[in-house]
Motif scaffolding. Structure first.
Motif, PDB file in Angstrom:
ATOM      1  N   PRO A 195       0.811  -1.221   0.000  1.00  0.00           N
ATOM      2  CA  PRO A 195       0.000   0.000   0.000  1.00  0.00           C
ATOM      3  C   PRO A 195       0.846   1.274   0.000  1.00  0.00           C
ATOM      4  O   PRO A 195       0.492   2.254  -0.672  1.00  0.00           O
ATOM      5  CB  PRO A 195      -0.824  -0.120   1.283  1.00  0.00           C
ATOM      6  N   ALA A 196       1.955   1.272   0.714  1.00  0.00           N
ATOM      7  CA  ALA A 196       2.836   2.449   0.729  1.00  0.00           C
ATOM      8  C   ALA A 196       3.492   2.642  -0.629  1.00  0.00           C
ATOM      9  O   ALA A 196       3.648   3.781  -1.103  1.00  0.00           O
ATOM     10  CB  ALA A 196       3.901   2.292   1.813  1.00  0.00           C
ATOM     11  N   ALA A 197       3.890   1.538  -1.269  1.00  0.00           N
ATOM     12  CA  ALA A 197       4.478   1.637  -2.611  1.00  0.00           C
ATOM     13  C   ALA A 197       3.466   2.186  -3.602  1.00  0.00           C
ATOM     14  O   ALA A 197       3.784   3.060  -4.425  1.00  0.00           O
ATOM     15  CB  ALA A 197       4.979   0.265  -3.064  1.00  0.00           C
ATOM     16  N   ALA A 198       2.237   1.695  -3.542  1.00  0.00           N
ATOM     17  CA  ALA A 198       1.195   2.182  -4.448  1.00  0.00           C
ATOM     18  C   ALA A 198       0.938   3.665  -4.232  1.00  0.00           C
ATOM     19  O   ALA A 198       0.763   4.432  -5.188  1.00  0.00           O
ATOM     20  CB  ALA A 198      -0.097   1.378  -4.234  1.00  0.00           C
ATOM     21  N   ILE A 235      10.793   0.399 -10.174  1.00  0.00           N
ATOM     22  CA  ILE A 235      11.491  -0.652  -9.437  1.00  0.00           C
ATOM     23  C   ILE A 235      11.187  -0.546  -7.940  1.00  0.00           C
ATOM     24  O   ILE A 235      11.625   0.387  -7.259  1.00  0.00           O
ATOM     25  CB  ILE A 235      13.013  -0.539  -9.663  1.00  0.00           C
ATOM     26  N   THR A 236      10.423  -1.476  -7.421  1.00  0.00           N
ATOM     27  CA  THR A 236      10.166  -1.510  -5.983  1.00  0.00           C
ATOM     28  C   THR A 236      11.255  -2.305  -5.268  1.00  0.00           C
ATOM     29  O   THR A 236      11.996  -3.074  -5.880  1.00  0.00           O
ATOM     30  CB  THR A 236       8.782  -2.109  -5.686  1.00  0.00           C
ATOM     31  N   GLY A 237      11.314  -2.123  -3.953  1.00  0.00           N
ATOM     32  CA  GLY A 237      12.428  -2.681  -3.193  1.00  0.00           C
ATOM     33  C   GLY A 237      12.318  -4.166  -2.923  1.00  0.00           C
ATOM     34  O   GLY A 237      13.131  -4.965  -3.384  1.00  0.00           O
ATOM     35  N   ASP A 238      11.304  -4.574  -2.160  1.00  0.00           N
ATOM     36  CA  ASP A 238      11.246  -5.980  -1.751  1.00  0.00           C
ATOM     37  C   ASP A 238       9.816  -6.408  -1.437  1.00  0.00           C
ATOM     38  O   ASP A 238       9.551  -6.999  -0.396  1.00  0.00           O
ATOM     39  CB  ASP A 238      12.167  -6.237  -0.559  1.00  0.00           C
ATOM     40  N   LEU A 239       8.906  -6.131  -2.366  1.00  0.00           N
ATOM     41  CA  LEU A 239       7.520  -6.549  -2.180  1.00  0.00           C
ATOM     42  C   LEU A 239       7.366  -8.052  -2.352  1.00  0.00           C
ATOM     43  O   LEU A 239       6.478  -8.668  -1.767  1.00  0.00           O
ATOM     44  CB  LEU A 239       6.605  -5.834  -3.170  1.00  0.00           C
ATOM     45  N   GLY A 240       8.211  -8.652  -3.174  1.00  0.00           N
ATOM     46  CA  GLY A 240       8.080 -10.075  -3.449  1.00  0.00           C
ATOM     47  C   GLY A 240       6.865 -10.357  -4.325  1.00  0.00           C
ATOM     48  O   GLY A 240       6.160  -9.452  -4.780  1.00  0.00           O
ATOM     49  N   LYS A 241       6.605 -11.618  -4.554  1.00  0.00           N
ATOM     50  CA  LYS A 241       5.542 -12.009  -5.481  1.00  0.00           C
ATOM     51  C   LYS A 241       4.160 -11.619  -4.964  1.00  0.00           C
ATOM     52  O   LYS A 241       3.303 -11.162  -5.726  1.00  0.00           O
ATOM     53  CB  LYS A 241       5.613 -13.513  -5.735  1.00  0.00           C
ATOM     54  N   ILE A 242       3.930 -11.804  -3.680  1.00  0.00           N
ATOM     55  CA  ILE A 242       2.612 -11.484  -3.129  1.00  0.00           C
ATOM     56  C   ILE A 242       2.404  -9.973  -3.094  1.00  0.00           C
ATOM     57  O   ILE A 242       1.355  -9.457  -3.493  1.00  0.00           O
ATOM     58  CB  ILE A 242       2.460 -12.101  -1.726  1.00  0.00           C
ATOM     59  N   GLY A 243       3.412  -9.240  -2.652  1.00  0.00           N
ATOM     60  CA  GLY A 243       3.300  -7.789  -2.609  1.00  0.00           C
ATOM     61  C   GLY A 243       3.146  -7.180  -3.989  1.00  0.00           C
ATOM     62  O   GLY A 243       2.449  -6.168  -4.167  1.00  0.00           O
ATOM     63  N   PHE A 268      12.912   4.512  -8.840  1.00  0.00           N
ATOM     64  CA  PHE A 268      13.432   3.567  -7.842  1.00  0.00           C
ATOM     65  C   PHE A 268      12.650   3.770  -6.549  1.00  0.00           C
ATOM     66  O   PHE A 268      12.652   4.864  -5.986  1.00  0.00           O
ATOM     67  CB  PHE A 268      14.919   3.836  -7.640  1.00  0.00           C
ATOM     68  N   VAL A 269      11.967   2.707  -6.080  1.00  0.00           N
ATOM     69  CA  VAL A 269      11.035   2.841  -4.960  1.00  0.00           C
ATOM     70  C   VAL A 269      11.310   1.779  -3.893  1.00  0.00           C
ATOM     71  O   VAL A 269      10.597   0.770  -3.803  1.00  0.00           O
ATOM     72  CB  VAL A 269       9.572   2.721  -5.443  1.00  0.00           C
ATOM     73  N   PRO A 270      12.340   1.954  -3.068  1.00  0.00           N
ATOM     74  CA  PRO A 270      12.557   1.023  -1.957  1.00  0.00           C
ATOM     75  C   PRO A 270      11.394   1.071  -0.969  1.00  0.00           C
ATOM     76  O   PRO A 270      10.827   2.145  -0.714  1.00  0.00           O
ATOM     77  CB  PRO A 270      13.852   1.535  -1.313  1.00  0.00           C
ATOM     78  N   THR A 271      11.062  -0.073  -0.426  1.00  0.00           N
ATOM     79  CA  THR A 271       9.884  -0.201   0.430  1.00  0.00           C
ATOM     80  C   THR A 271      10.281  -0.723   1.808  1.00  0.00           C
ATOM     81  O   THR A 271      11.185  -1.547   1.930  1.00  0.00           O
ATOM     82  CB  THR A 271       8.877  -1.169  -0.213  1.00  0.00           C
ATOM     83  N   GLY A 272       9.595  -0.257   2.850  1.00  0.00           N
ATOM     84  CA  GLY A 272       9.952  -0.673   4.201  1.00  0.00           C
ATOM     85  C   GLY A 272       8.741  -1.004   5.050  1.00  0.00           C
ATOM     86  O   GLY A 272       7.695  -0.351   4.946  1.00  0.00           O
ATOM     87  N   ALA A 273       8.866  -2.023   5.897  1.00  0.00           N
ATOM     88  CA  ALA A 273       7.835  -2.388   6.875  1.00  0.00           C
ATOM     89  C   ALA A 273       8.294  -1.896   8.245  1.00  0.00           C
ATOM     90  O   ALA A 273       9.372  -2.256   8.711  1.00  0.00           O
ATOM     91  CB  ALA A 273       7.609  -3.896   6.888  1.00  0.00           C
ATOM     92  N   ALA A 278      10.291   7.354  -3.394  1.00  0.00           N
ATOM     93  CA  ALA A 278      10.549   7.245  -4.840  1.00  0.00           C
ATOM     94  C   ALA A 278      11.661   8.182  -5.261  1.00  0.00           C
ATOM     95  O   ALA A 278      11.655   9.372  -4.921  1.00  0.00           O
ATOM     96  CB  ALA A 278       9.278   7.549  -5.621  1.00  0.00           C
ATOM     97  N   VAL A 279      12.631   7.657  -6.001  1.00  0.00           N
ATOM     98  CA  VAL A 279      13.770   8.425  -6.493  1.00  0.00           C
ATOM     99  C   VAL A 279      13.839   8.271  -8.010  1.00  0.00           C
ATOM    100  O   VAL A 279      13.916   7.152  -8.521  1.00  0.00           O
ATOM    101  CB  VAL A 279      15.091   7.939  -5.861  1.00  0.00           C
ATOM    102  N   ILE A 280      13.803   9.388  -8.727  1.00  0.00           N
ATOM    103  CA  ILE A 280      13.904   9.367 -10.183  1.00  0.00           C
ATOM    104  C   ILE A 280      15.392   9.415 -10.563  1.00  0.00           C
ATOM    105  O   ILE A 280      16.100  10.355 -10.216  1.00  0.00           O
ATOM    106  CB  ILE A 280      13.182  10.557 -10.828  1.00  0.00           C
TER     107      ILE A 280
END
Length: 340
Positions: free
Chosen positions: A212-215, A236-244, A310-315, A334-336
């Motif tokens: 949700p934060a990535a979206a 490019i997201t960071g680490d959502l994995g297949k489910i994310g 580039f969109v690294p994601t964090g929990a 997000a970093v362009i």
């Protein structure tokens, strides 16, 4: 080796094999005086800080071809600040990894989004004229992170298919002013993320926590800059994995945005799931950092891609919040990044 092992893990494996009559070799430099009757010495837990030291002292200071003037390579003394963070309590990997560098530091905690947070702050600092050259760095370590946020590895608990595997790795990036030239890689914009909480509580489903934060930040970036997903060669997201990833696609499609043709997730790319059985994929601060450093920037440098988001994601969780039954909110930055 196995830096993720706890103090008695190898001891138990050695004695298990002895009991089976397998006659295993005594683990080298494990028992004091190589005597299995003595308690092993735990000397490998803080390897995450070594990743920092190796990256900054060698790849950044010694061989980075970053030009400060026409003929002078970047010197350590010219780095004004370090923006750095990791996953461990009180940023201990960062602390012990850079404490001897004698450079002013801002410690960051954005969980697995730290690489994006560091690059954002570094680019803002340089653009505002507060520094000519800064470093953004981060790392993660499999054994340390798993023990802190889930279960010690020697517990041997079964992992659900939604689980991701923390990447052991570190990435460091020099951000500074330079004369514009064709082929140069530059940060041309950022979108800072908000904390988004969809009520997920499962620490074995980080993708659902972070999607949700990535979206939210991807939607905001496209809106703020008035762009279509096709403007970017990759989102490019960071680490959502297949489910994310599936959750991300669904949330954005609800807002009329389809990024399925542009999307790439570092957590999916970093491992070979068929060979390594990493379930949903990889995770950790190092996951997005080493994918950016080792793969994405190369695609930009050789002209395969012209621009990426580039969109690294964090929990955002801790052992305290998790044990109290709190939700696990997410954040993404997000970093362009573009090639001139």
């Amino acid at each position: 080796g196995h830096p993720e092992y706890d103090i008695l893990t190898l001891d138990k494996e050695y004695k298990r094999d002895l009991a089976k009559g397998l006659n295993p070799d005594i683990p080298v430099n494990y028992y004091p005086d190589n005597d299995p009757s003595k308690t092993p010495i735990k000397s490998w837990r803080c390897h995450a800080n070594t990743l920092y030291a190796n990256w900054l002292n060698y790849y950044v200071y010694q061989i980075t071809p970053y030009l400060w003037t026409e003929k002078a390579d970047k010197k350590k003394e010219e780095i004004r600040y370090i923006f750095a963070g990791d996953l461990l309590g009180q940023l201990i990997a960062t602390t012990f990894g850079i404490k001897d560098l004698d450079i002013p530091v801002f410690g960051l905690y954005g969980a697995c989004s730290t690489c994006g947070e560091g690059l954002s702050l570094a680019s803002m600092t340089v653009a505002a004229g507060y520094a000519d050259c800064v470093v953004a760095a981060t790392s993660s370590h499999f054994g340390s992170a798993e023990k802190q946020f889930r279960f010690p590895l020697e517990y041997g608990n079964q992992r659900p298919l939604s689980a991701t595997w923390t990447v052991t790795g570190s990435g460091a990036f020099v951000v500074g002013k330079a004369e514009p030239e064709e082929g140069a890689i530059q940060i041309t914009g950022i979108t800072t993320g908000r904390i988004v909480d969809y009520g997920v509580k499962d620490s074995f489903n980080m993708g659902a926590c972070m999607a949700p934060a990535a979206a939210d930040v991807i939607y905001q970036n496209l809106k703020d800059f008035d762009r279509k997903p096709t403007y970017y060669d990759r989102i490019i997201t960071g680490d959502l994995g297949k489910i994310g990833q599936k959750i991300l696609f669904d949330l954005l499609k609800d807002n009329g945005i389809d990024i399925s043709n542009q999307h790439m997730d570092c957590g999916i790319e970093i491992f070979d799931n068929e060979e390594q059985d990493t379930h949903s994929g990889g995770s950790g601060c190092g996951c997005s950092a080493i994918t950016l450093a080792g793969y994405v920037l190369k695609q930009l440098r050789d002209g395969t891609w012209k621009r990426v988001l580039f969109v690294p994601t964090g929990a955002l969780l801790s052992t305290v919040s998790y044990n109290e039954g709190q939700n696990i909110p997410g954040v993404a930055h997000a970093v362009i990044i573009e090639r001139r």
